[in-house]
Scaffold this motif. Sequence first.
Motif, PDB file in Angstrom:
ATOM      1  N   PRO A 179     -11.348  -0.081  -0.464  1.00  0.00           N
ATOM      2  CA  PRO A 179     -12.156  -0.013  -1.499  1.00  0.00           C
ATOM      3  C   PRO A 179     -11.874   1.140  -2.056  1.00  0.00           C
ATOM      4  CG  PRO A 179     -13.193   0.602   0.725  1.00  0.00           C
ATOM      5  CD  PRO A 179     -11.674   0.577   0.665  1.00  0.00           C
ATOM      6  N   ASN A 180     -12.868   0.565  -3.774  1.00  0.00           N
ATOM      7  CA  ASN A 180     -12.859   1.335  -4.636  1.00  0.00           C
ATOM      8  C   ASN A 180     -13.465   3.498  -2.843  1.00  0.00           C
ATOM      9  OD1 ASN A 180     -12.412   1.869  -7.391  1.00  0.00           O
ATOM     10  ND2 ASN A 180     -13.759   0.170  -7.396  1.00  0.00           N
ATOM     11  N   GLY A 181     -13.024   4.469  -4.306  1.00  0.00           N
ATOM     12  CA  GLY A 181     -13.924   5.696  -3.285  1.00  0.00           C
ATOM     13  C   GLY A 181     -13.264   6.138  -2.222  1.00  0.00           C
ATOM     14  N   ALA A 182     -12.095   5.170  -1.603  1.00  0.00           N
ATOM     15  CA  ALA A 182     -11.901   5.320  -0.115  1.00  0.00           C
ATOM     16  C   ALA A 182     -10.860   6.544   0.174  1.00  0.00           C
ATOM     17  CB  ALA A 182     -10.559   4.149   0.402  1.00  0.00           C
ATOM     18  N   GLY A 183     -10.640   6.860  -0.746  1.00  0.00           N
ATOM     19  CA  GLY A 183      -9.554   8.136  -0.743  1.00  0.00           C
ATOM     20  C   GLY A 183      -8.525   7.687  -0.571  1.00  0.00           C
ATOM     21  N   LYS A 184      -7.866   7.674  -1.842  1.00  0.00           N
ATOM     22  CA  LYS A 184      -6.389   6.599  -1.735  1.00  0.00           C
ATOM     23  C   LYS A 184      -5.558   7.782  -2.722  1.00  0.00           C
ATOM     24  CE  LYS A 184      -7.873   1.888  -3.052  1.00  0.00           C
ATOM     25  NZ  LYS A 184      -8.373   2.500  -3.161  1.00  0.00           N
ATOM     26  N   THR A 185      -6.092   7.371  -3.617  1.00  0.00           N
ATOM     27  CA  THR A 185      -5.702   8.463  -5.234  1.00  0.00           C
ATOM     28  C   THR A 185      -6.306  10.446  -4.284  1.00  0.00           C
ATOM     29  OG1 THR A 185      -6.623   7.647  -6.697  1.00  0.00           O
ATOM     30  CG2 THR A 185      -5.659   9.244  -7.084  1.00  0.00           C
ATOM     31  N   THR A 186      -6.676  10.544  -3.686  1.00  0.00           N
ATOM     32  CA  THR A 186      -6.838  12.089  -3.027  1.00  0.00           C
ATOM     33  C   THR A 186      -6.337  12.249  -2.529  1.00  0.00           C
ATOM     34  OG1 THR A 186      -9.236  12.014  -3.662  1.00  0.00           O
ATOM     35  CG2 THR A 186      -8.154  13.538  -2.150  1.00  0.00           C
ATOM     36  N   CYS A 222     -12.964  14.659   1.627  1.00  0.00           N
ATOM     37  CA  CYS A 222     -13.104  13.087   1.684  1.00  0.00           C
ATOM     38  C   CYS A 222     -12.106  12.163   2.036  1.00  0.00           C
ATOM     39  CB  CYS A 222     -13.637  12.440  -0.309  1.00  0.00           C
ATOM     40  SG  CYS A 222     -11.886  12.836  -1.094  1.00  0.00           S
ATOM     41  N   TYR A 271     -12.118  18.536  -2.440  1.00  0.00           N
ATOM     42  CA  TYR A 271     -12.516  18.398  -3.962  1.00  0.00           C
ATOM     43  C   TYR A 271     -13.636  19.764  -3.696  1.00  0.00           C
ATOM     44  CZ  TYR A 271     -10.090  14.127  -5.345  1.00  0.00           C
ATOM     45  OH  TYR A 271      -8.692  13.696  -5.529  1.00  0.00           O
ATOM     46  N   GLN A 284      -5.062  -1.709  -4.769  1.00  0.00           N
ATOM     47  CA  GLN A 284      -6.683  -1.787  -4.142  1.00  0.00           C
ATOM     48  C   GLN A 284      -6.461  -3.495  -4.402  1.00  0.00           C
ATOM     49  OE1 GLN A 284     -10.360  -1.596  -6.794  1.00  0.00           O
ATOM     50  NE2 GLN A 284      -9.349  -0.003  -6.947  1.00  0.00           N
ATOM     51  N   GLU A 340      -1.724   2.417  -7.960  1.00  0.00           N
ATOM     52  CA  GLU A 340      -1.775   2.112  -8.825  1.00  0.00           C
ATOM     53  C   GLU A 340      -1.522   1.289  -9.623  1.00  0.00           C
ATOM     54  OE1 GLU A 340      -4.862  -0.054  -8.478  1.00  0.00           O
ATOM     55  OE2 GLU A 340      -5.940   1.764  -6.686  1.00  0.00           O
TER      56      GLU A 340
HETATM   57  P1  ATP Z   1     -10.071   4.258  -6.971  1.00  0.00           P
HETATM   58  O1  ATP Z   1      -9.655   2.911  -6.063  1.00  0.00           O
HETATM   59  O2  ATP Z   1     -11.780   4.205  -7.033  1.00  0.00           O
HETATM   60  O3  ATP Z   1      -9.090   4.828  -7.127  1.00  0.00           O
HETATM   61  P2  ATP Z   1      -9.865   5.265  -3.878  1.00  0.00           P
HETATM   62  O4  ATP Z   1      -9.235   5.416  -3.584  1.00  0.00           O
HETATM   63  O5  ATP Z   1      -8.552   6.159  -5.469  1.00  0.00           O
HETATM   64  O6  ATP Z   1     -10.433   4.928  -4.781  1.00  0.00           O
HETATM   65  P3  ATP Z   1     -10.492   8.768  -4.470  1.00  0.00           P
HETATM   66  O7  ATP Z   1     -10.230   8.532  -5.723  1.00  0.00           O
HETATM   67  O8  ATP Z   1      -9.818   9.272  -3.851  1.00  0.00           O
HETATM   68  O9  ATP Z   1     -10.544   6.771  -3.937  1.00  0.00           O
HETATM   69  O10 ATP Z   1     -11.868   9.100  -4.491  1.00  0.00           O
HETATM   70  C1  ATP Z   1     -12.387   9.605  -3.482  1.00  0.00           C
HETATM   71  C2  ATP Z   1     -13.595  10.387  -3.408  1.00  0.00           C
HETATM   72  O11 ATP Z   1     -13.275  11.195  -4.174  1.00  0.00           O
HETATM   73  C3  ATP Z   1     -14.859   9.594  -4.218  1.00  0.00           C
HETATM   74  O12 ATP Z   1     -16.036   9.952  -3.456  1.00  0.00           O
HETATM   75  C4  ATP Z   1     -14.627  10.312  -5.868  1.00  0.00           C
HETATM   76  O13 ATP Z   1     -15.759  10.190  -6.333  1.00  0.00           O
HETATM   77  C5  ATP Z   1     -14.397  11.830  -5.410  1.00  0.00           C
HETATM   78  N1  ATP Z   1     -13.337  12.062  -6.490  1.00  0.00           N
HETATM   79  C6  ATP Z   1     -12.576  11.871  -6.649  1.00  0.00           C
HETATM   80  N2  ATP Z   1     -11.595  12.880  -8.327  1.00  0.00           N
HETATM   81  C7  ATP Z   1     -12.709  13.687  -8.063  1.00  0.00           C
HETATM   82  C8  ATP Z   1     -12.669  14.643  -8.598  1.00  0.00           C
HETATM   83  N3  ATP Z   1     -11.535  15.392  -9.684  1.00  0.00           N
HETATM   84  N4  ATP Z   1     -13.543  15.751  -8.123  1.00  0.00           N
HETATM   85  C9  ATP Z   1     -14.755  15.835  -7.486  1.00  0.00           C
HETATM   86  N5  ATP Z   1     -14.595  14.349  -7.060  1.00  0.00           N
HETATM   87  C10 ATP Z   1     -13.269  13.593  -7.130  1.00  0.00           C
END
Ligand code: ATP
Length: 230
Positions: free
Chosen positions: A40-47, A21, A16, A186, A154
């Motif tokens: 884990p949470n915040g690992a970057g899966k959704t990104t 990330c 972002y 997750q 998810e």
């Molecule tokens: P979760 O299971 O919590 O969804 P995740 O593995 O899917 O976790 P992401 O959502 O991809 O993780 O987030 C990866 C990193 O990017 C995290 O540090 C998160 O805080 C950050 N992030 C996610 N969305 C945004 C956004 N819209 N703007 C800025 N940073 C973001």
Amino acid sequence: TEVAPVLEARSLSAGYRRVPCVREVSLDVRPGEIVVVLGPNGAGKTTTLLTLSGALPSLGGEVHLRGEPTDAALHHRVRGGLGIIPEERSVISRLSVRDNLRIGPGPVERALDLFPELRPLLRRRAGLLSGGEQQMLSTARALAAEPSVLLADELSLGLAPKIVTRLMQALRSAADRGAGVLLVEQHARQALAIADRAYILRRGSVVWSGSADEARANLQEIEGAYLGHE
Ligand code: ATP
């Protein structure tokens, strides 16, 4: 000989405001297989998933869809055979179940054949459905288009085990009909039960990959090493 992937990330970086990330992630999905991305949470899966779908621009590397590199927008990728079940279920609350299916990319009747549970609910506003019913609607809508690649984020979040089993079954059937499925989860155990292969993301990088059998057999070690809280 190996079948060519329907979806591939090659050294993909994403994030972002130009801050990555997700760093140099490489993964692939072949027709007929379910691949799960754990972490884990915040690992970057959704990104990662958003970038594969075209909803988020990449910051480096390549996405290949059915063998071709693409930087097309999301709706072009959908027309090219990509299906998405987003994290936020994405049903339109004010519209009926039928209208939610009508605005989807595939025929309503096919959605209902896949999820006959939705038939008695057709006239109901989607916003009045339970979480599980909404997820069935979202899944039915995506699968009705018979995508060659399906991305699901998810899918099981907050749902009763019985519904999760039903949804996973639907993904398994789609894969058995030839779709490649990429599932972000997750909770490792349930996803690994239906998956063929797994990748584990941690702090934006792939730290483990292998067959789902291998992951299931070593789940305790894997959870301890990669999936715990940071
Ligand atoms: P979760 O299971 O919590 O969804 P995740 O593995 O899917 O976790 P992401 O959502 O991809 O993780 O987030 C990866 C990193 O990017 C995290 O540090 C998160 O805080 C950050 N992030 C996610 N969305 C945004 C956004 N819209 N703007 C800025 N940073 C973001």
